[in-house]
Structures are given as structure tokens and as C-alpha cells.
Write an enzyme that holds these catalytic residues in place. Structure first.
Site, PDB file in Angstrom:
ATOM      1  N   ARG A  72       0.846  -1.206   0.000  1.00 64.61           N
ATOM      2  CA  ARG A  72       0.000   0.000   0.000  1.00 64.61           C
ATOM      3  C   ARG A  72       0.876   1.250   0.000  1.00 64.61           C
ATOM      4  O   ARG A  72       1.614   1.503   0.960  1.00 64.61           O
ATOM      5  CB  ARG A  72      -0.884  -0.007   1.255  1.00 64.61           C
ATOM      6  CG  ARG A  72      -1.717   1.243   1.450  1.00 64.61           C
ATOM      7  CD  ARG A  72      -2.832   1.365   0.430  1.00 64.61           C
ATOM      8  NE  ARG A  72      -3.775   0.258   0.539  1.00 64.61           N
ATOM      9  CZ  ARG A  72      -4.615  -0.111  -0.437  1.00 64.61           C
ATOM     10  NH1 ARG A  72      -4.636   0.566  -1.582  1.00 64.61           N
ATOM     11  NH2 ARG A  72      -5.423  -1.132  -0.273  1.00 64.61           N
ATOM     12  N   ARG A  94       1.588  -6.719  -9.448  1.00 61.69           N
ATOM     13  CA  ARG A  94       1.968  -6.216  -8.119  1.00 61.69           C
ATOM     14  C   ARG A  94       1.949  -7.317  -7.054  1.00 61.69           C
ATOM     15  O   ARG A  94       2.167  -7.037  -5.879  1.00 61.69           O
ATOM     16  CB  ARG A  94       1.049  -5.057  -7.708  1.00 61.69           C
ATOM     17  CG  ARG A  94      -0.414  -5.441  -7.565  1.00 61.69           C
ATOM     18  CD  ARG A  94      -1.258  -4.260  -7.119  1.00 61.69           C
ATOM     19  NE  ARG A  94      -2.650  -4.633  -6.915  1.00 61.69           N
ATOM     20  CZ  ARG A  94      -3.493  -3.978  -6.124  1.00 61.69           C
ATOM     21  NH1 ARG A  94      -3.100  -2.909  -5.469  1.00 61.69           N
ATOM     22  NH2 ARG A  94      -4.743  -4.384  -5.996  1.00 61.69           N
ATOM     23  N   HIS A 163       0.381   3.488 -10.549  1.00 65.03           N
ATOM     24  CA  HIS A 163      -0.612   3.969  -9.573  1.00 65.03           C
ATOM     25  C   HIS A 163       0.083   4.818  -8.494  1.00 65.03           C
ATOM     26  O   HIS A 163       0.088   4.470  -7.307  1.00 65.03           O
ATOM     27  CB  HIS A 163      -1.263   2.712  -8.962  1.00 65.03           C
ATOM     28  CG  HIS A 163      -2.526   2.905  -8.192  1.00 65.03           C
ATOM     29  ND1 HIS A 163      -2.651   3.772  -7.135  1.00 65.03           N
ATOM     30  CD2 HIS A 163      -3.731   2.309  -8.316  1.00 65.03           C
ATOM     31  CE1 HIS A 163      -3.866   3.680  -6.648  1.00 65.03           C
ATOM     32  NE2 HIS A 163      -4.545   2.804  -7.346  1.00 65.03           N
ATOM     33  N   ASP A 206     -12.530   9.384  -6.720  1.00 67.88           N
ATOM     34  CA  ASP A 206     -12.076   8.197  -7.461  1.00 67.88           C
ATOM     35  C   ASP A 206     -12.556   8.362  -8.900  1.00 67.88           C
ATOM     36  O   ASP A 206     -13.666   7.979  -9.245  1.00 67.88           O
ATOM     37  CB  ASP A 206     -12.651   6.924  -6.821  1.00 67.88           C
ATOM     38  CG  ASP A 206     -11.991   5.663  -7.369  1.00 67.88           C
ATOM     39  OD1 ASP A 206     -11.209   5.772  -8.341  1.00 67.88           O
ATOM     40  OD2 ASP A 206     -12.268   4.567  -6.838  1.00 67.88           O
ATOM     41  N   GLU A 265      -2.499   8.762 -11.459  1.00 70.87           N
ATOM     42  CA  GLU A 265      -2.056   7.517 -12.099  1.00 70.87           C
ATOM     43  C   GLU A 265      -2.043   7.655 -13.613  1.00 70.87           C
ATOM     44  O   GLU A 265      -2.995   8.164 -14.199  1.00 70.87           O
ATOM     45  CB  GLU A 265      -3.022   6.387 -11.700  1.00 70.87           C
ATOM     46  CG  GLU A 265      -3.222   6.295 -10.199  1.00 70.87           C
ATOM     47  CD  GLU A 265      -4.435   5.459  -9.817  1.00 70.87           C
ATOM     48  OE1 GLU A 265      -4.725   4.480 -10.524  1.00 70.87           O
ATOM     49  OE2 GLU A 265      -5.095   5.804  -8.821  1.00 70.87           O
TER      50      GLU A 265
END
Ligand code: TA6
Length: 297
Positions: A72, A94, A163, A206, A265
Site C-alpha cells: 500500500r 503487483r 498507480h 475516485d 495515475e
């Protein structure tokens, strides 16, 4: 000794050491131009600071370093898809270990390449032959590139994202400019909405901006600086900040984490990049600090 302690394993070049943070192999870069750390798990940049400047990248204090859980913060690599367009979310890149392919350095900085080729794990999720290379060019600025090559005998399509979690002193006083005239709102099932051209973060955000400029500017008013992000090879810019309630719910995020980062991103939000056998595509983000703490905003 805390879970964040780096354990030295061996020197790889004059400025690069291989270390471990719990189960995760980490490249530690200490060069006259910058300090950085890169996890071999996920080819994930964990930290970056130009010399004598504040960190550009935010990393969660509660990230899990078990070499299984996506980390994270930092710059997660989403590939071969973005978000929920496949499963698992944001792809497998990832969640797997990458290979150290190349390390080179000079007086300007350090270039590190990590590579990924198919394994049983990746084939079970995505049945294609590919080579992915992450190139980190670490100087006074941060340049991160994902190059994907089709090594299969058939064409394939892919998506993904770099990201980036950018560090800010207070997200509620931060703005992002250059995002364009409309966005797809992930809080309204991807509904298309008009945008003012600048994003603020008093509320959770978002959003997928599909006509953003390739250059976006994050103004960190409380931190007295601007961070400039230049993207290439993307189809959109995703801007994300979860806000307080979601931060508290995420076990790998500090409760006040949302105050300390804004994600900008470089994204390919649909698996829309088509590669014929032998073709490749590069997704690139370059991040720099416009002035080191002296800017009067
Ligand atoms: O890029 C934005 C986003 O897709 C958000 O929807 C949000 O959930 C975030 O990424 C983090 O995803 P993760 O799978 O890392 O929890």
C-alpha cells in the site's frame, strides 16, 4: 527493530544495495542525486527523494511486507489490467516477484530494470506470453516506465496503470490541475460527469479522466510546493483519494493516510492496448518537484 528496518544483504553497485524488509527483497539506492527504495516484489517503487528535498512519494506505515500482499503506497504496477476489469483487482504484476535485469549508474543517477515473464501463476490468470520491463531512472527527478512486449504467436490486449501515491502535507488543501473537461466517476458506477479542470479533496475522489493533459500539476499548498507529473502511453489519468472513512477501513493504511497522499495515475483503464506478436508499448510517468519547499503559493 521495527518491521520497517531494512536488513542489508549485499552490495549490487556503488549506490545500490540489496536489502530485506521482512519477506520482501528491497533495492536501496543512495546516490548523490537521490535516495530511493524499490521492492522486487511487484517491481514497486516504495520511496523517492531528490537530494536535499522532501519525499515525492507516500508509503503507508501499515503496508504488509509478506511478499504476498500488494504493498500500500509507493507506485504499484497494475498489469495486465486496471481495477476490476479483471481479477484479481489491478492485475497480477503487483503480486509476484520480478527479476533484477540491469543496474547502471553515473554521476546523474541510477537506472534499474526489473523484468517479468510468464509463470504458472500468470498463465492461470492471463494465458499469454509477454515480457514486461520496469525501468526506474532515478536522478533529481523520478522516471518510471513499464514496457510490455508481446512474445506470443497471437495478438493480445492489455491495460494497467502506474498507480503513484504522491506525498502531500495535507490533501484537503491540495489541488490537481490539467485533468480535462470530464471524468468517469467510480463512486457513481462510472457515470460520465463534467469537470472544472481542477480537482480538490475535501471529499473522497475516485475518477478516471479520459481527456486529461499529459502534464498534471499537484499543488500541495500546506507543503509549499508543486509536484509535476508527465505521463506518456496512457489513455487516462486516474485521480484517487479515499477520504477518512475508507482510510480507516483499509487495514494496510494509516487511519489518517488519506491526508498525506493524492494518487495521480498514468492509466490504461480498459484492456485497450493491442499488441501483435513482437510489438511493444511503454507506459511512462515522470515526476518532479517544481521547487523544493521555497515556493510562495
Ligand atoms: O485507482 C483507483 C483505485 O482503483 C480505487 O478504486 C481504489 O480502490 C484504489 O485504486 C486502490 O485499489 P487497491 O486494490 O490497491 O485497494
Amino acid at each position: 527493530m521495527t518491521s520497517h528496518t531494512l536488513h542489508f544483504e549485499r552490495r549490487l553497485s556503488a549506490s545500490v544495495d540489496l536489502c530485506y524488509r521482512q519477506a520482501v527483497p528491497v533495492l536501496r539506492i543512495q546516490h548523490p542525486a537521490c535516495d530511493a527504495t524499490i521492492s522486487q516484489f511487484g517491481a514497486h517503487l516504495l520511496s523517492f527523494s531528490p537530494r536535499d528535498a522532501e519525499p515525492l512519494i507516500w508509503m503507508s506505515g501499515n503496508a504488509v511486507y509478506d511478499a504476498k500482499t500488494p504493498l500500500r503506497g509507493g507506485i504499484p504496477v497494475c498489469f495486465p489490467w486496471f481495477g476490476q476489469t479483471g481479477s484479481p483487482s489491478h492485475g497480477f504484476a503487483r503480486r509476484v516477484m520480478w527479476n533484477i535485469q540491469h543496474i547502471e549508474e553515473n554521476t546523474q543517477g541510477v537506472t534499474i530494470q526489473l523484468s517479468l515473464t510468464p509463470s504458472e501463476t500468470t498463465r492461470a490468470l492471463w494465458p499469454h506470453d509477454f515480457e514486461a520491463v520496469m525501468t526506474f531512472t532515478l536522478t533529481q527527478t523520478l522516471d518510471v516506465a513499464l514496457t510490455v512486449k508481446n512474445t506470443d504467436s497471437l495478438p493480445f490486449e492489455f491495460g494497467g496503470a502506474l498507480h503513484s501515491y504522491l506525498s502531500v502535507a495535507d490533501s484537503e488543501q491540495a489541488t490537481v490541475a490539467g485533468v480535462g473537461s470530464h471524468y468517469l466517476d467510480n463512486f457513481s458506477h462510472g457515470q460520465r460527469k463534467p469537470a472544472s479542470g481542477t480537482v480538490t479533496f475535501e471529499e473522497p475522489v475516485d475518477r478516471i479522466y479520459t481527456d486529461s493533459a499529459s502534464s498534471l500539476t499537484l499543488t500541495d499548498t500546506a507543503g509549499y510546493r508543486r509536484i509535476v507529473v508527465n505521463n506518456q502511453g496512457e489513455t487516462s489519468a486516474v485521480v484517487w483519494n479515499p477520504g477518512q472513512a475508507a482510510s480507516v477501513q483499509m487495514s494496510d493504511m494509516d487511519d489518517d493516510g488519506y491526508l498525506h497522499f493524492v494518487c495521480i495515475e498514468a492509466a490504461i483503464e480498459q484492456p485497450s492496448i493491442q499488441l501483435a506478436p513482437g510489438e511493444s508499448h511503454t507506459l511512462n510517468t515522470c515526476i518532479h518537484d517544481e521547487k523544493h519547499g521555497e515556493l510562495l503559493l
